[in-house]
Enzyme design. Structure first.
Site, PDB file in Angstrom:
ATOM      1  N   GLN A  22      -4.999 120.716   6.596  1.00 19.51           N
ATOM      2  CA  GLN A  22      -6.439 120.724   6.366  1.00 19.51           C
ATOM      3  C   GLN A  22      -6.845 121.516   5.141  1.00 19.51           C
ATOM      4  O   GLN A  22      -6.061 122.293   4.594  1.00 19.51           O
ATOM      5  CB  GLN A  22      -7.150 121.281   7.589  1.00 19.51           C
ATOM      6  CG  GLN A  22      -6.612 122.621   8.061  1.00 19.51           C
ATOM      7  CD  GLN A  22      -7.293 123.062   9.358  1.00 19.51           C
ATOM      8  OE1 GLN A  22      -8.118 123.960   9.357  1.00 19.51           O
ATOM      9  NE2 GLN A  22      -6.974 122.408  10.447  1.00 19.51           N
TER      10      GLN A  22
ATOM     11  N   HIS B 238     -10.769 123.288   3.506  1.00 18.25           N
ATOM     12  CA  HIS B 238     -12.186 123.537   3.768  1.00 18.25           C
ATOM     13  C   HIS B 238     -12.955 123.521   2.459  1.00 18.25           C
ATOM     14  O   HIS B 238     -12.438 123.924   1.418  1.00 18.25           O
ATOM     15  CB  HIS B 238     -12.362 124.877   4.482  1.00 18.25           C
ATOM     16  CG  HIS B 238     -11.494 125.002   5.694  1.00 18.25           C
ATOM     17  ND1 HIS B 238     -11.623 124.171   6.781  1.00 18.25           N
ATOM     18  CD2 HIS B 238     -10.458 125.819   5.990  1.00 18.25           C
ATOM     19  CE1 HIS B 238     -10.702 124.490   7.680  1.00 18.25           C
ATOM     20  NE2 HIS B 238      -9.986 125.488   7.224  1.00 18.25           N
TER      21      HIS B 238
ATOM     22  N   GLU C 252     -11.146 131.679   5.809  1.00 16.61           N
ATOM     23  CA  GLU C 252     -10.481 132.186   7.015  1.00 16.61           C
ATOM     24  C   GLU C 252      -9.517 133.301   6.631  1.00 16.61           C
ATOM     25  O   GLU C 252      -8.808 133.191   5.633  1.00 16.61           O
ATOM     26  CB  GLU C 252      -9.607 131.086   7.655  1.00 16.61           C
ATOM     27  CG  GLU C 252     -10.342 129.848   8.040  1.00 16.61           C
ATOM     28  CD  GLU C 252      -9.451 128.644   8.358  1.00 16.61           C
ATOM     29  OE1 GLU C 252      -9.863 127.862   9.207  1.00 16.61           O
ATOM     30  OE2 GLU C 252      -8.381 128.479   7.740  1.00 16.61           O
TER      31      GLU C 252
ATOM     32  N   HIS D 127      -3.736 123.867   3.931  1.00 22.05           N
ATOM     33  CA  HIS D 127      -2.913 124.710   4.808  1.00 22.05           C
ATOM     34  C   HIS D 127      -2.721 124.061   6.171  1.00 22.05           C
ATOM     35  O   HIS D 127      -3.450 123.139   6.533  1.00 22.05           O
ATOM     36  CB  HIS D 127      -3.572 126.088   4.981  1.00 22.05           C
ATOM     37  CG  HIS D 127      -4.961 126.024   5.536  1.00 22.05           C
ATOM     38  ND1 HIS D 127      -6.065 125.822   4.747  1.00 22.05           N
ATOM     39  CD2 HIS D 127      -5.444 126.112   6.803  1.00 22.05           C
ATOM     40  CE1 HIS D 127      -7.153 125.801   5.496  1.00 22.05           C
ATOM     41  NE2 HIS D 127      -6.804 125.968   6.756  1.00 22.05           N
TER      42      HIS D 127
ATOM     43  N   ARG E 181      -9.137 116.694   6.833  1.00 24.38           N
ATOM     44  CA  ARG E 181      -7.744 116.667   7.286  1.00 24.38           C
ATOM     45  C   ARG E 181      -6.870 115.764   6.424  1.00 24.38           C
ATOM     46  O   ARG E 181      -7.335 114.766   5.888  1.00 24.38           O
ATOM     47  CB  ARG E 181      -7.693 116.239   8.748  1.00 24.38           C
ATOM     48  CG  ARG E 181      -8.300 117.308   9.662  1.00 24.38           C
ATOM     49  CD  ARG E 181      -8.193 116.959  11.137  1.00 24.38           C
ATOM     50  NE  ARG E 181      -8.668 118.066  11.941  1.00 24.38           N
ATOM     51  CZ  ARG E 181      -9.965 118.311  12.193  1.00 24.38           C
ATOM     52  NH1 ARG E 181     -10.892 117.507  11.715  1.00 24.38           N
ATOM     53  NH2 ARG E 181     -10.310 119.357  12.914  1.00 24.38           N
TER      54      ARG E 181
HETATM   55 ZN   LIG Z   1      -8.238 126.065   8.307  1.00 23.90          ZN
END
Ligand SMILES: [Zn+2]
Length: 411
Positions: free
Chosen positions: A102, A104, A139, A267, A286
């Protein structure tokens, strides 16, 4: 409502995604799991898909309701003004099987793309909806065990080496030399499934053989490819996410270390347990290893096609017992607190801080006992003193100091 904005016990929500393990979270949270149901994630936050509650006079009430009733008191005035709500979501993960590959979006891009999907009338819960909100989703995660993940593209030299050392991939080396990372990745993501199968089936079969013969370890892409297919479910159609296992860095981090994943860095989590803290968003594009929707053009738009040298974050120690893990974002901060019975930890919250005890136990302000697997929330302005009788490990999520985000330009 006269509510005491000090310290309250906090209870999160378990997510039973199929990739989760069956014993780590049940044992941490002291929940029986006789049917071996997967326990993938434990969420602390106000996300509608898994809202937490706090204990008030022994009764649970939703943290989101406490925040809504007086957001400035619950979050602090600057946090509410800047973010309009709790900016982070705090999680514990037990990754037994690989997660999807995925990426972001940036905040700027998420905002535009969200509005485009709104204007196109794609329902928020539609399977082909990419952008669930206008937010980015940086994240940070800290390992609780040896933790394996895919993180960013390898260097050009390493990709060439990988392509040349895998007989089926040798045909791809000239394309990579001529068109670079984006040309190669896009070609692989757009290839027909029949071609994917003919290219990858022998790769998967060889990986299975090598793993069985004990010829490879977790630093080799083949080990993870074999793990994906060793349960005998059949090889074809081969998931094109397998290509990414060869193109991305395979990273291992140890307890006490962390890693940050910013917008645009592709990642995937491979295996292990961690604590993860992220912006309150659900924007995920994704690129494989998932039955969920894959939108290749949007994925390509969001990936930064550049080599990433993984940066492993070690905590800095501002005071006795505490390690802070710097994350380059204004949305959240994370720290660990280690107690051993010989000293107390004192802290005055500047934001709505969440504390999660993962080992040992502690007493807050000489009155609230918190055991392993339990959590508590400390509202802005409240002071705490933590004492323990033995070795105790606590994770703390917070919003970084007001200075950082008052100087940060609003997008
Ligand atoms: Zn992630």
């Amino acid at each position: 409502m006269s509510f005491d904005y000090s310290v309250h016990k906090l209870t999160g929500t378990v997510q039973h995604y199929s990739w989760g393990g069956t014993s780590f979270l049940p044992s941490l949270l002291t929940i029986e799991n006789p049917n071996h149901t997967p326990f993938a994630e434990y969420w602390l936050g106000v996300h509608p898909s898994g809202p937490s509650s706090i204990e008030v006079n022994k009764q649970p009430i939703l943290l989101s309701e406490v925040i809504t009733s007086d957001p400035k008191a619950a979050l602090s005035e600057p946090v509410f003004t800047h973010f309009g709500g709790l900016p982070y979501l705090f999680k514990v993960l037990d990754v037994k099987d690989m997660l999807s590959i995925q990426v972001h979006p940036t905040k700027e891009y998420a905002k535009v793309a969200f509005e485009k999907e709104e204007a196109a009338g794609i329902p928020l819960n539609a399977p082909n909806r990419n952008y669930k909100d206008k937010n980015h989703k940086p994240e940070i995660m800290l390992a609780m065990s040896e933790f394996w993940l895919l993180h960013g593209f390898k260097s050009e030299a390493k990709i060439i080496e990988t392509l040349e050392n895998t007989v089926e991939f040798q045909v791809l080396a000239p394309l990579f030399r001529a068109e670079g990372l984006q040309g190669l990745y896009q070609f692989l993501m757009e290839m027909d499934q029949a071609q994917v199968d003919s290219l990858l089936s022998p790769v998967v079969k060889r990986a299975l053989r090598h793993k069985q013969d004990g010829k490879i370890d977790k630093t080799c892409p083949e080990w993870w490819v074999a793990k994906l297919y060793e349960n005998g479910a059949g090889i074809t159609p081969v998931d094109r996410g397998v290509f990414s296992i060869y193109l991305f860095n395979i990273v291992c981090i140890m307890p006490g270390q962390g890693i940050f994943q910013d917008a645009g860095v592709p990642h995937a989590y491979l295996e292990g347990q961690n604590v993860e803290l992220m912006a309150n968003s659900d924007n995920v594009l994704r690129g494989g290893l998932t039955p969920k929707h894959i939108d290749v053009p949007e994925l390509i738009k969001n990936i930064k096609f550049e080599h990433i040298e993984p940066v492993i974050i070690e905590g800095t120690k501002p005071c006795m017992g505490e390690s802070v893990y710097p994350a380059p974002t204004t949305d959240f901060g994370i720290a660990t607190i280690m107690l051993d019975g010989s000293y107390a930890f004192e802290h005055e919250a500047q934001s709505l801080d969440m504390f999660l005890v993962v080992e040992g136990g502690c007493v807050v302000n000489n009155q609230l006992t918190i055991k392993t697997g339990e959590a508590f929330a400390v509202f802005p302005g409240a002071s705490i003193t933590l004492n323990s009788s033995g070795k105790t490990l606590i994770y703390r999520a917070f919003v970084p100091s007001t200075v950082a985000y008052s100087q940060h330009e609003e997008n």
